[in-house]
Write a protein that holds these residues in place. Structure first.
Motif, short mmCIF file in Angstrom:
data_model
loop_
_atom_site.label_atom_id
_atom_site.label_comp_id
_atom_site.label_asym_id
_atom_site.label_seq_id
_atom_site.Cartn_x
_atom_site.Cartn_y
_atom_site.Cartn_z
N SER A 1 0.83 -1.21 0.00
CA SER A 1 0.00 0.00 0.00
C SER A 1 0.86 1.25 0.00
CB SER A 1 -0.93 -0.01 1.21
OG SER A 1 -0.21 0.16 2.42
N LEU A 2 1.98 1.22 0.71
CA LEU A 2 2.88 2.39 0.73
C LEU A 2 3.50 2.63 -0.64
CD1 LEU A 2 4.73 1.96 4.16
CD2 LEU A 2 2.73 3.36 3.63
N VAL A 3 3.97 1.56 -1.29
CA VAL A 3 4.59 1.69 -2.61
C VAL A 3 3.56 2.15 -3.63
CG1 VAL A 3 5.73 0.45 -4.48
CG2 VAL A 3 6.37 -0.01 -2.10
N LEU A 4 2.37 1.51 -3.62
CA LEU A 4 1.32 1.87 -4.57
C LEU A 4 0.84 3.30 -4.34
CD1 LEU A 4 -0.45 0.78 -6.86
CD2 LEU A 4 -2.07 -0.01 -5.13
N GLY A 5 0.72 3.71 -3.08
CA GLY A 5 0.30 5.07 -2.78
C GLY A 5 1.30 6.10 -3.26
N ALA A 6 2.59 5.83 -3.01
CA ALA A 6 3.63 6.76 -3.45
C ALA A 6 3.66 6.86 -4.98
CB ALA A 6 5.00 6.31 -2.93
N THR A 7 3.52 5.72 -5.65
CA THR A 7 3.49 5.72 -7.12
C THR A 7 2.30 6.51 -7.65
OG1 THR A 7 4.53 3.53 -7.13
CG2 THR A 7 3.47 4.25 -9.17
N SER A 8 1.12 6.32 -7.04
CA SER A 8 -0.08 7.02 -7.48
C SER A 8 0.06 8.53 -7.29
CB SER A 8 -1.29 6.51 -6.69
OG SER A 8 -1.45 5.13 -6.83
N VAL A 9 0.60 8.93 -6.15
CA VAL A 9 0.78 10.36 -5.88
C VAL A 9 1.75 10.97 -6.88
CG1 VAL A 9 1.70 12.03 -4.22
CG2 VAL A 9 0.17 10.22 -3.45
N PHE A 10 2.82 10.24 -7.20
CA PHE A 10 3.81 10.75 -8.16
C PHE A 10 3.16 10.98 -9.52
CE2 PHE A 10 6.73 9.71 -11.66
CZ PHE A 10 7.65 10.75 -11.52
N PHE A 11 2.41 9.99 -10.01
CA PHE A 11 1.82 10.14 -11.33
C PHE A 11 0.66 11.14 -11.33
CE2 PHE A 11 3.90 5.98 -12.25
CZ PHE A 11 4.57 6.38 -13.40
N LEU A 12 -0.04 11.28 -10.21
CA LEU A 12 -1.04 12.34 -10.11
C LEU A 12 -0.38 13.71 -10.20
CD1 LEU A 12 -3.42 10.98 -7.33
CD2 LEU A 12 -4.03 11.45 -9.70
N TRP A 13 0.75 13.84 -9.56
CA TRP A 13 1.51 15.10 -9.61
C TRP A 13 1.94 15.41 -11.04
CZ3 TRP A 13 7.25 15.16 -9.67
CH2 TRP A 13 7.75 16.46 -9.71
N LYS A 14 2.44 14.39 -11.76
CA LYS A 14 2.86 14.61 -13.14
C LYS A 14 1.65 14.88 -14.04
CE LYS A 14 6.47 14.42 -14.39
NZ LYS A 14 7.44 15.53 -14.46
N THR A 15 0.51 14.25 -13.74
CA THR A 15 -0.69 14.47 -14.55
C THR A 15 -1.18 15.90 -14.45
OG1 THR A 15 -1.35 12.15 -14.26
CG2 THR A 15 -3.07 13.69 -14.94
N MET A 16 -0.93 16.54 -13.32
CA MET A 16 -1.38 17.91 -13.15
C MET A 16 -0.65 18.89 -14.07
SD MET A 16 -3.81 17.33 -11.25
CE MET A 16 -4.38 19.03 -11.22
N ASP A 17 0.40 18.44 -14.75
CA ASP A 17 1.05 19.27 -15.76
C ASP A 17 0.19 19.41 -17.02
OD1 ASP A 17 3.26 19.72 -14.18
OD2 ASP A 17 4.42 18.06 -15.01
N ILE A 18 -0.79 18.51 -17.17
CA ILE A 18 -1.67 18.57 -18.33
C ILE A 18 -2.79 19.58 -18.04
CG2 ILE A 18 -3.20 17.23 -19.84
CD1 ILE A 18 -1.69 14.72 -18.97
N PRO A 19 -3.06 20.52 -18.95
CA PRO A 19 -4.11 21.52 -18.70
C PRO A 19 -5.46 20.86 -18.44
CG PRO A 19 -2.79 22.12 -20.61
CD PRO A 19 -2.37 20.73 -20.23
N LEU A 20 -6.13 21.30 -17.36
CA LEU A 20 -7.41 20.73 -17.00
C LEU A 20 -8.54 21.76 -16.99
CD1 LEU A 20 -8.97 18.23 -15.98
CD2 LEU A 20 -8.33 18.89 -13.65
N TRP A 21 -8.24 22.97 -16.55
CA TRP A 21 -9.29 23.98 -16.40
C TRP A 21 -9.19 25.10 -17.42
CZ3 TRP A 21 -12.84 22.04 -13.52
CH2 TRP A 21 -12.51 21.18 -12.48
N GLY A 22 -8.59 24.82 -18.58
CA GLY A 22 -8.52 25.83 -19.63
C GLY A 22 -7.30 26.71 -19.53
N GLU A 23 -6.41 26.44 -18.56
CA GLU A 23 -5.23 27.27 -18.43
C GLU A 23 -4.18 26.91 -19.45
OE1 GLU A 23 -4.59 23.90 -15.40
OE2 GLU A 23 -6.21 24.94 -16.45
#
Length: 249
Positions: A18-40
Motif C-alpha cells: 500500500s505504501l509503494v502503490l500510494g507513493a506511485t499514485s501520488v507521483f503520477f497524479l503530480w505529473k498528470t497535473m502538468d496537463i491543462p485541466l481547467w482551460g489554463e
C-alpha cells in the motif's frame, strides 16, 4: 494457528504494498497535473473545457490506484498487519513475491512512460491486459518474466525510437507493439487448452480498450492518448466519414 500466521504475513506485505502503490499514485497524479485541466495554459499548451482534457483518464486511473492503496493500508492496520510489518516479524523474504512486485512495477512503468503517449491505445492496452492475465494468473514466475519482457520490450523500444513529442504520431512503434502482442498471444492460446480462463483473454484484450477508447473519444468527447495511432486513426476516420453521416442524414 499456522493459517492465522500466514494471513498476518500477507497483511504485513499488504502494508508495504500500500505504501509503494500510494507513493506511485501520488507521483503520477503530480505529473498528470502538468496537463491543462481547467482551460489554463501550461508549457504553451492551452486547455479547453475540463471534460475535454487529456488529464481526465490518467486522473481516474491514478485516483483509483490511490484509493486501492488506502484500502489496503486500512485493512492492514485493522488486521494487525502494519504492526507485524513494522515489528519486522514474520515478513521474511519471498523471492516469488519480490519477482511479482518488481515485474508488475516494470510493466506499469513501460506502459505509462513508454507506450501510452506514443502507441495506439488499443494496441498498448491490449498488450498490457494480455500480459497481466497471462503472467499473473496461477502464479507462474516464468510466465510473469515473459509478460514483463514483452511489455518492457515494446515500451522501451517506443521510448528509444521516439523520445521527442513531435514524433509520437509515427507508426513504427505501433507495428512493433502489434507484433509483440501477437507473439505473446500465441503461448496464451497454447496454455488455454488446459486453462479455460485464458481462452477469453484475446477477446477481453481487444474489446475492453476498443470500447473504452470509443467511449472516451465519441461519447465523452475527450482527447485520447496517441490519437494518431495505427488503429484509432482508422476508427476515427470511419466514424466521422462513414458512420456519422448515416444518422445525421
Amino acid at each position: 494457528m499456522e493459517k492465522a500466521e500466514d494471513i498476518l504475513v500477507l497483511r504485513a506485505r499488504d502494508f508495504w504494498a500500500s505504501l509503494v502503490l500510494g507513493a506511485t499514485s501520488v507521483f503520477f497524479l503530480w505529473k498528470t497535473m502538468d496537463i491543462p485541466l481547467w482551460g489554463e495554459n501550461k508549457a504553451g499548451v492551452s486547455g479547453t473545457q475540463w471534460y475535454d482534457s487529456a488529464a481526465i483518464v490518467p486522473l481516474f486511473i491514478f485516483v483509483g490506484l490511490l484509493c486501492l492503496s488506502i484500502a489496503l493500508f486500512v485493512i492492514s492496520v485493522r488486521s494487525g498487519g502494519a504492526r507485524h510489518a513494522l515489528g519486522a516479524a514474520g515478513i521474511g523474504w519471498n523471492p516469488d513475491e519480490a519477482l511479482r512486485f518488481s515485474t508488475i512495477g516494470l510493466i506499469l512503468l513501460a506502459y505509462v512512460g513508454g507506450l501510452v503517449p506514443r502507441v495506439d491505445f488499443i494496441l498498448c492496452s491490449g498488450l498490457l491486459i494480455t500480459a497481466l492475465i497471462f503472467g499473473y494468473y496461477g502464479g507462474h514466475p516464468r510466465r510473469a518474466m515473459i509478460a514483463c519482457g514483452a511489455v518492457c520490450l515494446a515500451g522501451f523500444t517506443s521510448w528509444l525510437l521516439y523520445p521527442a513529442q513531435a514524433d509520437w504520431n509515427a507508426h513504427a512503434d505501433d507495428w512493433i507493439t502489434l507484433g509483440i502482442w501477437v507473439a505473446l498471444t500465441i503461448p496464451v492460446l497454447i496454455k488455454a487448452r488446459s486453462e479455460r480462463l485464458l481462452r477469453v483473454v484475446p477477446y477481453i484484450a481487444v474489446l475492453a480498450p476498443f470500447i473504452l477508447v470509443c467511449a472516451m473519444a465519441f461519447g465523452f468527447r475527450q482527447n485520447v492518448p496517441a490519437r494518431g495511432g495505427l488503429l484509432f486513426q482508422q476508427i476515427e476516420y470511419h466514424y466521422y466519414v462513414t458512420l456519422r453521416p448515416i444518422w445525421k442524414g
